[in-house]
Design a protein around this motif. Sequence first.
Motif, PDB file in Angstrom:
ATOM      1  N   ASN A 245       0.821  -1.211   0.000  1.00 38.37           N
ATOM      2  CA  ASN A 245       0.000   0.000   0.000  1.00 38.37           C
ATOM      3  C   ASN A 245       0.858   1.267   0.000  1.00 38.37           C
ATOM      4  O   ASN A 245       0.816   2.032   0.963  1.00 38.37           O
ATOM      5  N   PRO A 246       1.733   1.514  -1.034  1.00 41.20           N
ATOM      6  CA  PRO A 246       1.890   0.789  -2.295  1.00 41.20           C
ATOM      7  C   PRO A 246       3.106  -0.147  -2.269  1.00 41.20           C
ATOM      8  O   PRO A 246       3.794  -0.255  -1.253  1.00 41.20           O
ATOM      9  N   PHE A 247       3.383  -0.777  -3.413  1.00 38.96           N
ATOM     10  CA  PHE A 247       4.516  -1.677  -3.586  1.00 38.96           C
ATOM     11  C   PHE A 247       5.814  -0.866  -3.587  1.00 38.96           C
ATOM     12  O   PHE A 247       5.983   0.057  -4.380  1.00 38.96           O
ATOM     13  N   THR A 248       6.750  -1.227  -2.692  1.00 34.50           N
ATOM     14  CA  THR A 248       7.996  -0.480  -2.521  1.00 34.50           C
ATOM     15  C   THR A 248       9.209  -1.332  -2.895  1.00 34.50           C
ATOM     16  O   THR A 248       9.083  -2.521  -3.200  1.00 34.50           O
TER      17      THR A 248
ATOM     18  N   PHE B  28      -4.521   2.868  -1.228  1.00 37.39           N
ATOM     19  CA  PHE B  28      -4.439   2.390  -2.603  1.00 37.39           C
ATOM     20  C   PHE B  28      -5.462   1.266  -2.788  1.00 37.39           C
ATOM     21  O   PHE B  28      -5.411   0.249  -2.079  1.00 37.39           O
ATOM     22  N   PRO B  29      -6.422   1.426  -3.703  1.00 39.53           N
ATOM     23  CA  PRO B  29      -7.458   0.408  -3.896  1.00 39.53           C
ATOM     24  C   PRO B  29      -6.874  -0.951  -4.275  1.00 39.53           C
ATOM     25  O   PRO B  29      -5.757  -1.030  -4.810  1.00 39.53           O
ATOM     26  N   TYR B  30      -7.633  -1.990  -4.023  1.00 40.93           N
ATOM     27  CA  TYR B  30      -7.170  -3.357  -4.281  1.00 40.93           C
ATOM     28  C   TYR B  30      -6.707  -3.529  -5.724  1.00 40.93           C
ATOM     29  O   TYR B  30      -5.637  -4.092  -5.973  1.00 40.93           O
ATOM     30  N   GLU B  31      -7.494  -3.059  -6.694  1.00 38.63           N
ATOM     31  CA  GLU B  31      -7.138  -3.268  -8.103  1.00 38.63           C
ATOM     32  C   GLU B  31      -5.814  -2.592  -8.447  1.00 38.63           C
ATOM     33  O   GLU B  31      -5.027  -3.122  -9.236  1.00 38.63           O
TER      34      GLU B  31
ATOM     35  N   PRO C 183      10.200   0.804  -6.835  1.00 41.34           N
ATOM     36  CA  PRO C 183      10.664   0.357  -8.151  1.00 41.34           C
ATOM     37  C   PRO C 183      10.034   1.193  -9.263  1.00 41.34           C
ATOM     38  O   PRO C 183       9.038   1.899  -9.035  1.00 41.34           O
ATOM     39  N   PRO C 184      10.597   1.128 -10.482  1.00 41.70           N
ATOM     40  CA  PRO C 184      10.129   1.984 -11.586  1.00 41.70           C
ATOM     41  C   PRO C 184       8.625   1.883 -11.865  1.00 41.70           C
ATOM     42  O   PRO C 184       7.980   2.896 -12.109  1.00 41.70           O
ATOM     43  N   ALA C 185       8.085   0.683 -11.840  1.00 40.36           N
ATOM     44  CA  ALA C 185       6.656   0.520 -12.162  1.00 40.36           C
ATOM     45  C   ALA C 185       5.783   1.291 -11.174  1.00 40.36           C
ATOM     46  O   ALA C 185       4.788   1.915 -11.566  1.00 40.36           O
ATOM     47  N   THR C 186       6.154   1.253  -9.889  1.00 38.49           N
ATOM     48  CA  THR C 186       5.392   1.992  -8.878  1.00 38.49           C
ATOM     49  C   THR C 186       5.561   3.491  -9.082  1.00 38.49           C
ATOM     50  O   THR C 186       4.593   4.259  -9.015  1.00 38.49           O
TER      51      THR C 186
END
Length: 359
Positions: free
Chosen positions: A169-172, A201-204, A335-338
């Motif tokens: 929540n979120p991905f770190t 951060f919503p589940y989806e 990470p970059p995607a987050t």
Amino acid sequence: MNEYPFELRKISLKGKSRQQLVTFLESFHLNFDDDVQEAIGIFISDQNSITESSQQFGENDLIACGGCSGHVIKCIAVREEFQNTGLLSKIISYFYSRMKKSGIQNILIYTKPEQSEKFINLGFNAIVKTENVALLESESDGISRYVEKIRERLPAEINEFGCIVMNANPFTNGHQYLVDTASRQCRHLLIFPVKEDRSVFPYEVRLQLIKENIRPYENISLLDGSDYIISAASFPTYFLKENSDISRIQAELDLTLFGSRIAAPLRITQRFVGTEPYDLMTADYNAQMKKILPMYGVQPIIIPRLEIEGKAVSASQIRKMLYENDFSLIEKFVPPATYHFLISDEAIPIIQKIKQKKL
């Protein structure tokens, strides 16, 4: 004479009506859960039609109540004098019908273990029971079908699996480090995302960020979230004593459910978690994990948390940085995607929500 001298009414969750509900529950040594979305009461509508032993109650007296939050029926109480008059069934039927019409497939009830038989008699099915809590579901084979769907996706040639339960929540970078370390310590890693939408951060969104960040790994399966991963945020506490150790009781239920009904049939033998330097509740949960999961053949593996610039990386830090608009620092911790998501238009409503909350 009125054949059914009771009337079911909605109870407002504001003002005097709410206080009436709170006071009624307190008379049973029950608490009112603040996340209740709808509540109903059953009142005496015709005093002349009730039994002589119940004559001390007047018309419009509250004699039973119930509430719901999402897919959970909760805050149920029926006066002892009326417990064999079908009022519990009326409360359950009301919420069952409304939940089904709203598209909820599986309805859960958490209760005291000694009360579980009453709900089983109304068609609910026991999933798991601990010393303090029983969890029941409306579907006769809900958890079995959930496990079977997972099993169909798993590589048949692998006999043992590792797993991570992740909120992200979120991905770190901390999550990335945990995933990377765990994936090298087991043949195949399963990731269970927490489904409950109680996070900023919503589940989806959380699910999509996990998916994007684990894409390079060939030995990882990202599973669908489920109601069978019990988060502290969604765990009802209305039936627990005021001085109960709620976090311990929630952890015991969640871990017993995971060990007995999920890990065992899926041949999960390792569960990976990071050390917890900030959140005492999570640290206590990890301590309970060490005691409970080995009883079901699951070895808890604690991975030292990743540190960047002398600080242990956590999702709460990222939310604080978002609150402070410190994107240059955020880029070092995710990470970059987050990061690409956080600077996108899609993240704007989430960031606004963070800034409206008191951190």
